[in-house]
Write a protein that holds these residues in place. Structure first.
Motif, short mmCIF file in Angstrom:
data_model
loop_
_atom_site.label_atom_id
_atom_site.label_comp_id
_atom_site.label_asym_id
_atom_site.label_seq_id
_atom_site.Cartn_x
_atom_site.Cartn_y
_atom_site.Cartn_z
N GLN A 1 1.18 10.55 14.93
CA GLN A 1 2.36 11.24 14.39
C GLN A 1 3.57 11.14 15.32
O GLN A 1 4.65 11.64 14.99
CB GLN A 1 2.03 12.71 14.12
N ALA A 2 3.41 10.51 16.46
CA ALA A 2 4.52 10.33 17.41
C ALA A 2 5.50 9.29 16.86
O ALA A 2 5.16 8.52 15.96
CB ALA A 2 3.98 9.89 18.76
N PHE A 3 6.71 9.30 17.40
CA PHE A 3 7.70 8.32 16.94
C PHE A 3 8.72 8.07 18.04
O PHE A 3 8.85 8.84 19.00
CB PHE A 3 8.39 8.79 15.66
N ALA A 4 9.47 7.00 17.86
CA ALA A 4 10.57 6.67 18.75
C ALA A 4 11.88 6.81 17.98
O ALA A 4 11.93 6.58 16.78
CB ALA A 4 10.43 5.24 19.27
N ALA A 5 12.91 7.22 18.69
CA ALA A 5 14.25 7.34 18.10
C ALA A 5 15.25 6.72 19.05
O ALA A 5 15.06 6.77 20.27
CB ALA A 5 14.59 8.81 17.86
N GLU A 6 16.29 6.12 18.50
CA GLU A 6 17.33 5.55 19.36
C GLU A 6 17.89 6.64 20.26
O GLU A 6 18.03 7.78 19.84
CB GLU A 6 18.46 4.96 18.52
N TYR A 7 18.20 6.27 21.49
CA TYR A 7 18.72 7.25 22.45
C TYR A 7 20.18 7.54 22.09
O TYR A 7 21.09 6.88 22.56
CB TYR A 7 18.60 6.71 23.87
N ARG A 8 20.36 8.53 21.23
CA ARG A 8 21.70 8.94 20.77
C ARG A 8 21.92 10.43 20.99
O ARG A 8 22.88 10.99 20.49
CB ARG A 8 21.87 8.62 19.29
N TYR A 9 20.99 11.08 21.70
CA TYR A 9 21.09 12.51 21.94
C TYR A 9 20.78 12.79 23.39
O TYR A 9 19.88 12.19 23.97
CB TYR A 9 20.11 13.27 21.03
N ALA A 10 21.53 13.71 23.98
CA ALA A 10 21.33 14.07 25.39
C ALA A 10 20.12 15.00 25.47
O ALA A 10 20.23 16.21 25.26
CB ALA A 10 22.57 14.74 25.94
N VAL A 11 18.96 14.42 25.72
CA VAL A 11 17.72 15.18 25.83
C VAL A 11 17.04 14.88 27.16
O VAL A 11 17.30 13.85 27.78
CB VAL A 11 16.74 14.88 24.68
N ARG A 12 16.17 15.81 27.56
CA ARG A 12 15.42 15.65 28.80
C ARG A 12 13.97 15.33 28.46
O ARG A 12 13.37 15.99 27.61
CB ARG A 12 15.48 16.93 29.63
N PRO A 13 13.39 14.34 29.12
CA PRO A 13 11.99 13.99 28.88
C PRO A 13 11.05 14.94 29.61
O PRO A 13 11.48 15.85 30.30
CB PRO A 13 11.88 12.57 29.44
N GLY A 14 9.77 14.69 29.45
CA GLY A 14 8.76 15.48 30.13
C GLY A 14 8.31 16.69 29.33
O GLY A 14 7.77 17.64 29.88
N GLY A 15 8.55 16.68 28.03
CA GLY A 15 8.13 17.79 27.19
C GLY A 15 9.06 18.98 27.22
O GLY A 15 8.74 20.03 26.67
N VAL A 16 10.22 18.84 27.88
CA VAL A 16 11.16 19.96 28.01
C VAL A 16 11.90 20.18 26.69
O VAL A 16 11.89 21.28 26.13
CB VAL A 16 12.16 19.72 29.15
N ASP A 17 12.57 19.15 26.18
CA ASP A 17 13.32 19.27 24.94
C ASP A 17 12.44 18.86 23.77
O ASP A 17 11.40 18.24 23.94
CB ASP A 17 14.60 18.43 25.01
N ARG A 18 12.89 19.24 22.56
CA ARG A 18 12.03 19.07 21.39
C ARG A 18 12.78 18.47 20.20
O ARG A 18 14.00 18.48 20.16
CB ARG A 18 11.44 20.41 20.98
N PHE A 19 11.98 17.98 19.24
CA PHE A 19 12.50 17.51 17.97
C PHE A 19 11.83 18.32 16.88
O PHE A 19 10.60 18.37 16.80
CB PHE A 19 12.19 16.02 17.77
N HIS A 20 12.63 18.97 16.03
CA HIS A 20 12.11 19.64 14.85
C HIS A 20 13.27 19.87 13.88
O HIS A 20 14.43 19.77 14.26
CB HIS A 20 11.37 20.94 15.18
N SER A 21 12.93 20.14 12.65
CA SER A 21 13.93 20.36 11.59
C SER A 21 14.89 19.18 11.47
O SER A 21 16.06 19.35 11.13
CB SER A 21 14.71 21.66 11.85
N PHE B 1 17.26 17.01 17.29
CA PHE B 1 16.81 17.21 18.66
C PHE B 1 17.40 18.51 19.19
O PHE B 1 18.55 18.86 18.89
CB PHE B 1 17.25 16.03 19.55
N TRP B 2 16.59 19.21 20.00
CA TRP B 2 16.99 20.51 20.53
C TRP B 2 16.80 20.54 22.04
O TRP B 2 15.80 20.08 22.57
CB TRP B 2 16.15 21.62 19.88
N HIS B 3 17.80 21.15 22.70
CA HIS B 3 17.75 21.36 24.14
C HIS B 3 17.16 22.75 24.36
O HIS B 3 17.63 23.73 23.78
CB HIS B 3 19.17 21.28 24.71
N MET B 4 16.13 22.83 25.17
CA MET B 4 15.50 24.12 25.46
C MET B 4 16.19 24.74 26.67
O MET B 4 16.21 24.16 27.75
CB MET B 4 14.00 23.92 25.75
#
Length: 117
Positions: free
Chosen positions: A40-60, A63-66
Motif C-alpha cells: 500500500q506504500a507509494f511514491a510521490a513527486e517531491y513537490r511538498y516540504a516534508v520531513r522523512p523518517g516517519g515525522v510527516d504524514r500523508f492522509h486525506s 501531505f501534512w507537517h506534524m
C-alpha cells in the motif's frame, strides 16, 4: 550520456513519510517504494516540504507537517519551474490588460476620443 534523476517522497502503508530519494522515473520510484515499505506504500513527486523518517504524514489526499505540539498543518507546496512560468505569464497578461485599460482612459481624459488619421 548523463543520467537524470528526480526526487520522490516515499510514503509507507500507514501514510508516514519515510524517505526522500532520487529515481530516474515514477515507475521505478513507486515499485521500489512498495518493495521496501509494503504493497500500500507509494511514491510521490517531491513537490511538498516534508520531513522523512516517519515525522510527516500523508492522509486525506494531502501531505501534512506534524508540529511539536501534535497538531498538523498542511505541508507547503513547492512550485515547479513550469508552475512559476505559468504564474508569470498569467500576471503578465493581467498587467497588459490593465495597461491597455489605463491607456484608453488616459486617451479619453486628454481628448483622444475623436478619430485621428
Amino acid at each position: 550520456m548523463a543520467e537524470i534523476s528526480y526526487a520522490y517522497i516515499q510514503v509507507d502503508s500507514d501514510g508516514a513519510v519515510q524517505n526522500i530519494a532520487m529515481f530516474e522515473n515514477y515507475e521505478d520510484a513507486n515499485r521500489i517504494t512498495r518493495a521496501v515499505y509494503g504493497d500500500q506504500a507509494f511514491a510521490a513527486e517531491y513537490r511538498y516540504a516534508v520531513r522523512p523518517g516517519g515525522v510527516d504524514r500523508f492522509h486525506s489526499g494531502r501531505f501534512w507537517h506534524m508540529n511539536e505540539d501534535g497538531t498538523e498543518t498542511e505541508a507547503e507546496y513547492i512550485p515547479t519551474e513550469q508552475d512559476k512560468i505559468n504564474a508569470l505569464q498569467k500576471e503578465n497578461a493581467q498587467l497588459k490588460a490593465e495597461s491597455n485599460d489605463l491607456t484608453l482612459a488616459m486617451a479619453e481624459v486628454i481628448g483622444g476620443d475623436g478619430y485621428v488619421e
